[in-house]
Motif scaffolding. Structure first.
Motif, PDB file in Angstrom:
ATOM      1  N   LYS A   1      21.538 -10.162 -31.675  1.00  0.00           N
ATOM      2  CA  LYS A   1      20.974 -10.855 -30.519  1.00  0.00           C
ATOM      3  C   LYS A   1      19.573 -11.363 -30.823  1.00  0.00           C
ATOM      4  CE  LYS A   1      20.041 -10.239 -25.589  1.00  0.00           C
ATOM      5  NZ  LYS A   1      20.105  -9.325 -24.446  1.00  0.00           N
ATOM      6  N   THR A   2      18.746 -10.513 -31.444  1.00  0.00           N
ATOM      7  CA  THR A   2      17.385 -10.923 -31.773  1.00  0.00           C
ATOM      8  C   THR A   2      17.378 -12.058 -32.776  1.00  0.00           C
ATOM      9  OG1 THR A   2      16.677  -8.648 -31.410  1.00  0.00           O
ATOM     10  CG2 THR A   2      15.148 -10.091 -32.559  1.00  0.00           C
ATOM     11  N   LEU A   3      18.228 -11.962 -33.793  1.00  0.00           N
ATOM     12  CA  LEU A   3      18.320 -13.023 -34.792  1.00  0.00           C
ATOM     13  C   LEU A   3      18.741 -14.323 -34.142  1.00  0.00           C
ATOM     14  CD1 LEU A   3      18.448 -14.043 -37.725  1.00  0.00           C
ATOM     15  CD2 LEU A   3      20.823 -13.282 -37.777  1.00  0.00           C
ATOM     16  N   ALA A   4      19.753 -14.259 -33.290  1.00  0.00           N
ATOM     17  CA  ALA A   4      20.282 -15.463 -32.668  1.00  0.00           C
ATOM     18  C   ALA A   4      19.267 -16.114 -31.746  1.00  0.00           C
ATOM     19  CB  ALA A   4      21.541 -15.126 -31.874  1.00  0.00           C
ATOM     20  N   VAL A   5      18.506 -15.275 -31.041  1.00  0.00           N
ATOM     21  CA  VAL A   5      17.470 -15.821 -30.165  1.00  0.00           C
ATOM     22  C   VAL A   5      16.510 -16.676 -30.964  1.00  0.00           C
ATOM     23  CG1 VAL A   5      15.441 -15.168 -28.832  1.00  0.00           C
ATOM     24  CG2 VAL A   5      17.602 -14.060 -28.377  1.00  0.00           C
ATOM     25  N   GLY A   6      16.176 -16.209 -32.156  1.00  0.00           N
ATOM     26  CA  GLY A   6      15.239 -16.971 -32.980  1.00  0.00           C
ATOM     27  C   GLY A   6      15.829 -18.202 -33.590  1.00  0.00           C
ATOM     28  N   LEU A   7      17.097 -18.144 -33.959  1.00  0.00           N
ATOM     29  CA  LEU A   7      17.694 -19.242 -34.712  1.00  0.00           C
ATOM     30  C   LEU A   7      18.455 -20.244 -33.867  1.00  0.00           C
ATOM     31  CD1 LEU A   7      18.975 -17.396 -37.894  1.00  0.00           C
ATOM     32  CD2 LEU A   7      16.848 -18.614 -37.534  1.00  0.00           C
ATOM     33  N   THR A   8      18.586 -19.994 -32.572  1.00  0.00           N
ATOM     34  CA  THR A   8      19.329 -20.945 -31.739  1.00  0.00           C
ATOM     35  C   THR A   8      18.530 -21.310 -30.494  1.00  0.00           C
ATOM     36  OG1 THR A   8      20.483 -19.172 -30.568  1.00  0.00           O
ATOM     37  CG2 THR A   8      21.572 -20.107 -32.497  1.00  0.00           C
ATOM     38  N   VAL A   9      17.267 -21.629 -30.729  1.00  0.00           N
ATOM     39  CA  VAL A   9      16.369 -22.073 -29.665  1.00  0.00           C
ATOM     40  C   VAL A   9      16.346 -21.068 -28.519  1.00  0.00           C
ATOM     41  CG1 VAL A   9      15.623 -24.098 -28.364  1.00  0.00           C
ATOM     42  CG2 VAL A   9      17.126 -24.395 -30.299  1.00  0.00           C
ATOM     43  N   ALA A  10      16.272 -19.791 -28.915  1.00  0.00           N
ATOM     44  CA  ALA A  10      16.052 -18.679 -27.995  1.00  0.00           C
ATOM     45  C   ALA A  10      17.169 -18.433 -26.999  1.00  0.00           C
ATOM     46  CB  ALA A  10      14.727 -18.838 -27.252  1.00  0.00           C
ATOM     47  N   PHE A  11      18.375 -18.866 -27.284  1.00  0.00           N
ATOM     48  CA  PHE A  11      19.519 -18.504 -26.447  1.00  0.00           C
ATOM     49  C   PHE A  11      20.399 -17.533 -27.197  1.00  0.00           C
ATOM     50  CE2 PHE A  11      18.784 -20.921 -22.809  1.00  0.00           C
ATOM     51  CZ  PHE A  11      18.203 -22.106 -23.185  1.00  0.00           C
TER      52      PHE A  11
ATOM     53  N   VAL B   1      20.407 -17.831 -11.043  1.00  0.00           N
ATOM     54  CA  VAL B   1      19.000 -18.151 -11.277  1.00  0.00           C
ATOM     55  C   VAL B   1      18.827 -19.432 -12.088  1.00  0.00           C
ATOM     56  CG1 VAL B   1      18.873 -16.710 -13.348  1.00  0.00           C
ATOM     57  CG2 VAL B   1      16.797 -17.137 -12.009  1.00  0.00           C
ATOM     58  N   TYR B   2      19.755 -19.750 -12.965  1.00  0.00           N
ATOM     59  CA  TYR B   2      19.630 -20.959 -13.781  1.00  0.00           C
ATOM     60  C   TYR B   2      20.122 -22.198 -13.036  1.00  0.00           C
ATOM     61  CZ  TYR B   2      19.545 -23.874 -17.984  1.00  0.00           C
ATOM     62  OH  TYR B   2      19.268 -24.867 -18.905  1.00  0.00           O
TER      63      TYR B   2
ATOM     64  N   THR C   1      11.195 -16.950 -19.354  1.00  0.00           N
ATOM     65  CA  THR C   1      10.132 -15.961 -19.464  1.00  0.00           C
ATOM     66  C   THR C   1       9.579 -15.618 -18.088  1.00  0.00           C
ATOM     67  OG1 THR C   1       9.517 -16.785 -21.661  1.00  0.00           O
ATOM     68  CG2 THR C   1       7.878 -15.475 -20.474  1.00  0.00           C
ATOM     69  N   ALA C   2       9.426 -16.641 -17.248  1.00  0.00           N
ATOM     70  CA  ALA C   2       8.859 -16.443 -15.915  1.00  0.00           C
ATOM     71  C   ALA C   2       9.733 -15.539 -15.052  1.00  0.00           C
ATOM     72  CB  ALA C   2       8.639 -17.790 -15.225  1.00  0.00           C
ATOM     73  N   VAL C   3      11.052 -15.720 -15.142  1.00  0.00           N
ATOM     74  CA  VAL C   3      11.952 -14.907 -14.316  1.00  0.00           C
ATOM     75  C   VAL C   3      12.309 -13.585 -14.992  1.00  0.00           C
ATOM     76  CG1 VAL C   3      12.928 -16.931 -13.189  1.00  0.00           C
ATOM     77  CG2 VAL C   3      14.048 -16.012 -15.230  1.00  0.00           C
ATOM     78  N   GLY C   4      11.911 -13.457 -16.263  1.00  0.00           N
ATOM     79  CA  GLY C   4      12.149 -12.214 -16.975  1.00  0.00           C
ATOM     80  C   GLY C   4      13.605 -11.911 -17.225  1.00  0.00           C
ATOM     81  N   LYS C   5      14.386 -12.959 -17.500  1.00  0.00           N
ATOM     82  CA  LYS C   5      15.819 -12.758 -17.704  1.00  0.00           C
ATOM     83  C   LYS C   5      16.319 -13.536 -18.917  1.00  0.00           C
ATOM     84  CE  LYS C   5      20.352 -13.254 -15.522  1.00  0.00           C
ATOM     85  NZ  LYS C   5      20.809 -11.966 -16.067  1.00  0.00           N
ATOM     86  N   GLU C   6      17.148 -12.877 -19.726  1.00  0.00           N
ATOM     87  CA  GLU C   6      17.787 -13.530 -20.864  1.00  0.00           C
ATOM     88  C   GLU C   6      18.998 -14.297 -20.359  1.00  0.00           C
ATOM     89  OE1 GLU C   6      17.327 -14.728 -24.320  1.00  0.00           O
ATOM     90  OE2 GLU C   6      16.426 -12.758 -24.185  1.00  0.00           O
ATOM     91  N   MET C   7      18.992 -15.621 -20.515  1.00  0.00           N
ATOM     92  CA  MET C   7      20.089 -16.446 -20.008  1.00  0.00           C
ATOM     93  C   MET C   7      21.278 -16.434 -20.976  1.00  0.00           C
ATOM     94  SD  MET C   7      18.786 -17.471 -17.210  1.00  0.00           S
ATOM     95  CE  MET C   7      17.175 -17.666 -16.453  1.00  0.00           C
ATOM     96  N   THR C   8      22.464 -16.411 -20.436  1.00  0.00           N
ATOM     97  CA  THR C   8      23.674 -16.409 -21.253  1.00  0.00           C
ATOM     98  C   THR C   8      24.577 -17.555 -20.832  1.00  0.00           C
ATOM     99  OG1 THR C   8      25.145 -15.108 -19.835  1.00  0.00           O
ATOM    100  CG2 THR C   8      23.532 -13.888 -21.136  1.00  0.00           C
ATOM    101  N   SER C   9      25.712 -17.641 -21.488  1.00  0.00           N
ATOM    102  CA  SER C   9      26.693 -18.676 -21.137  1.00  0.00           C
ATOM    103  C   SER C   9      27.242 -18.476 -19.740  1.00  0.00           C
ATOM    104  CB  SER C   9      27.851 -18.654 -22.144  1.00  0.00           C
ATOM    105  OG  SER C   9      28.523 -17.402 -22.088  1.00  0.00           O
TER     106      SER C   9
END
Length: 571
Positions: free
Chosen positions: A7-17, A91-92, A405-413
């Motif tokens: 998850k951490t790797l993917a966040v970095g390599l796929t524009v933080a998603f 939220v999105y 970041t503002a809502v403090g939530k990791e967005m998913t599909s």
């Protein structure tokens, strides 16, 4: 790779998603798919252009009036939304509505397992939502049926610079969805992958052996490890393919390179599991070729000699064979160190190093090509395709990052409609080379492109805590695993595995088909079972090598010929 690291790797390599969210992706089908097509030079220039958007249009601006977009969506029934949120109202989607006047309406929803069938039914009845995610076969069906909007002009006019830059650094993606000079889809990008040979270099050094280059070299090294009991009395041969796993990557799992035996096949110019061209230019299933038979014969010989682990397909966890210290060779992608952490903790001297090998008889390092699985399409009569373009603009934008970041939530599909994995094609190379430069002092941390390569900035921020001198030697003794433990795996994977991968000269072979055809939907499960069982029996010596010819005949009779004809139509 464990879920946290992936998850951490993917966040970095796929524009933080989150890449892990793709298990519940809207398409709900396999992860590896793309399209292939020959586009005219004019279409290529248009689709691949990075010219700035029309100055009269704000690609990230709010529409003056609400615009509704109806979608077909894959929704995971086990996903837990916050409060009373849903796939349509969360939220999105509320952010899209309130900030951009994009109103998302789910015309229908389907569980991931049913999504592909739901899309096929919508195509067959021509009862389409405004936009949805499809696979390659479905895309081509819709193009042929004239159901899709031409996105060439609207992409050029409304596409944000960042979106265009992403596609520019992924050569061929837009050309692959351009037919007769018209852009009919927006494809996802993929993380680069190819199977490297990972070897205990400390064992090589003790035996004064060179790293293997050919299949014969690899056999010799494995035999030396076993004969000299480098892992103890029960030293294992080459390990891979655990219980329930695949012997090799396939057109439905093109980036599945961890702990299987794809590398052995590739070094014999064999490509089982994917669709390639024969000498006449026609489609042929790689598992039915003479090169695959030759490779099975080799693996059968290796198995008999103990060069291959005797528990192929039987082990509950091949990773345990690494952790136990019994194994010294496996095949895996550049990010394999994420799965080596337990092995290193159990054996601190274990110096796992990757090699771009084995090479084929011509000295070429081969691999199948990892391809994306999802494409955004827009129905032909939809009045506002620009709304769909803007949704993707926002998906890859800093605005989405700031909002998340503002809502403090990791967005998913499950929150983000029309979710695609999107990242710059040079993201790994940039991460590796930039981190190396910051480490050596050739580049300052503040010079890192934090906007487009945010995870690289994180890597570069931590690298000096972890990599010791000499900086260009990635042997395990030159790493500090204790000072910054949360980032050790990231740095170790990128510099140890990533550097070998990005510097390798790889001959990629792309499957002609990257999704199931119509006949596959009813017959592929049985055909694949026949293939897997036959190949494993041949390797283990239960069946003679000539059983391969019987398999090919059965495969053709039981639907293979019909499927091959369908794949030839895709060409």
């Amino acid at each position: 790779m464990n879920k946290k690291s992936l998850k951490t790797l993917a966040v970095g390599l796929t524009v933080a998603f989150s890449l892990s969210a793709c298990a519940g992706n809207n398409a709900g089908n396999n992860k590896d798919n793309n399209a292939s097509s020959t586009a005219s030079s004019s279409a290529s220039n248009s689709a691949g252009s990075t010219k700035q958007a029309d100055p009269a249009v704000d690609p990230l601006g709010k529409f003056p009036e609400p615009i509704e977009v109806s979608l077909g969506r894959g929704v995971d029934p086990t996903y837990k939304y916050e409060g009373n949120d849903t796939a349509e109202d969360n939220v999105y989607t509320r952010w899209l509505k309130d900030s951009y006047n994009i109103v998302v309406k789910d015309e229908w929803e389907a569980a991931p397992a049913d999504y592909g069938q739901k899309v096929s039914l919508a195509i067959a009845s021509n009862d389409l939502p405004d936009a949805m995610l499809v696979n390659e076969t479905q895309l081509r069906q819709m193009v042929k049926a004239g159901q899709l909007a031409d996105l060439t002009e609207v992409y050029e006019k409304y596409g944000a610079d960042r979106l265009k830059d992403i596609y520019k650094t992924n050569p061929g993606l837009l050309e692959g969805v351009t037919f007769d000079g018209k852009l009919y889809a927006l494809p996802e990008t993929t993380l680069p992958s190819a199977p490297l040979t990972w070897i205990r270099k400390d064992w090589l050094d003790k035996l004064k052996l060179d790293a293997p280059k050919t299949l014969q070299d690899l056999e010799n090294v494995a035999k030396a490890f076993i004969d000299n009991k480098m892992g103890g009395d029960h030293t294992l041969g080459i390990v891979g393919t655990q219980q329930g796993g695949s012997l090799y990557s396939t057109f439905l799992s093109s980036s599945d390179h961890f702990m299987n035996f794809s590398s052995i096949f590739f070094a014999n110019d064999a490509y089982p599991g994917i669709w390639v061209k024969d000498a006449s230019g026609n489609a042929v299933y790689g598992s039915t070729t003479a090169e695959t038979k030759e490779t099975l014969a080799l693996m059968r010989d290796w198995y008999a000699k103990g060069i291959l682990d005797k528990e192929i397909g039987l082990r509950k966890s091949t990773k345990e064979a690494l952790t136990s210290g019994q194994a010294g060779i496996f095949f895996g992608p550049w990010w394999s160190p994420y799965d080596l952490q337990d092995a290193i903790k159990s054996n601190p001297e274990a110096n796992w190093r990757p090699y771009a090998a084995p090479l084929d008889k011509a000295g070429v390092f081969n691999s199948n090509q990892a391809t994306g699985s999802n494409f955004i399409v827009v129905k032909k009569k939809y009045e506002h395709p620009e709304a769909v373009i803007k949704m993707l603009n926002l998906h890859v934008s800093e605005k989405a990052e700031s909002y998340k970041t503002a809502v403090g939530k990791e967005m998913t599909s499950q929150e983000i409609p029309l979710f695609l994995i999107m990242g710059h094609g040079d993201q790994l190379e940039y991460a590796v080379k930039t981190t190396q430069k910051v480490l050596t002092g050739e580049m300052k941390l503040e010079e890192v492109d934090k906007v487009n390569y945010g995870f690289t900035y994180e890597l570069a921020s931590h690298v000096k805590n972890i990599k010791k001198e000499p900086f260009d030697n990635y042997d395990i003794q030159y790493w500090d695993q204790k000072t910054d433990p949360d980032f050790f795996a990231h740095i170790y994977a990128h510099l140890n595995g990533g550097s070998t991968f990005v510097n390798a000269n790889i001959n990629y072979v792309k499957s002609l088909a990257t999704a199931q055809t119509k006949t596959m939907q009813t017959k592929w499960t049985n055909l694949k079972k026949l293939e897997d069982e036959t190949f494993l029996k041949i390797i283990m010596g239960v069946s003679p090598i000539d059983e391969f010819d019987t398999f090919v005949a059965k495969w053709k009779q039981q639907g293979g010929d019909e499927i091959t004809a369908e794949v030839n139509e895709l060409k």
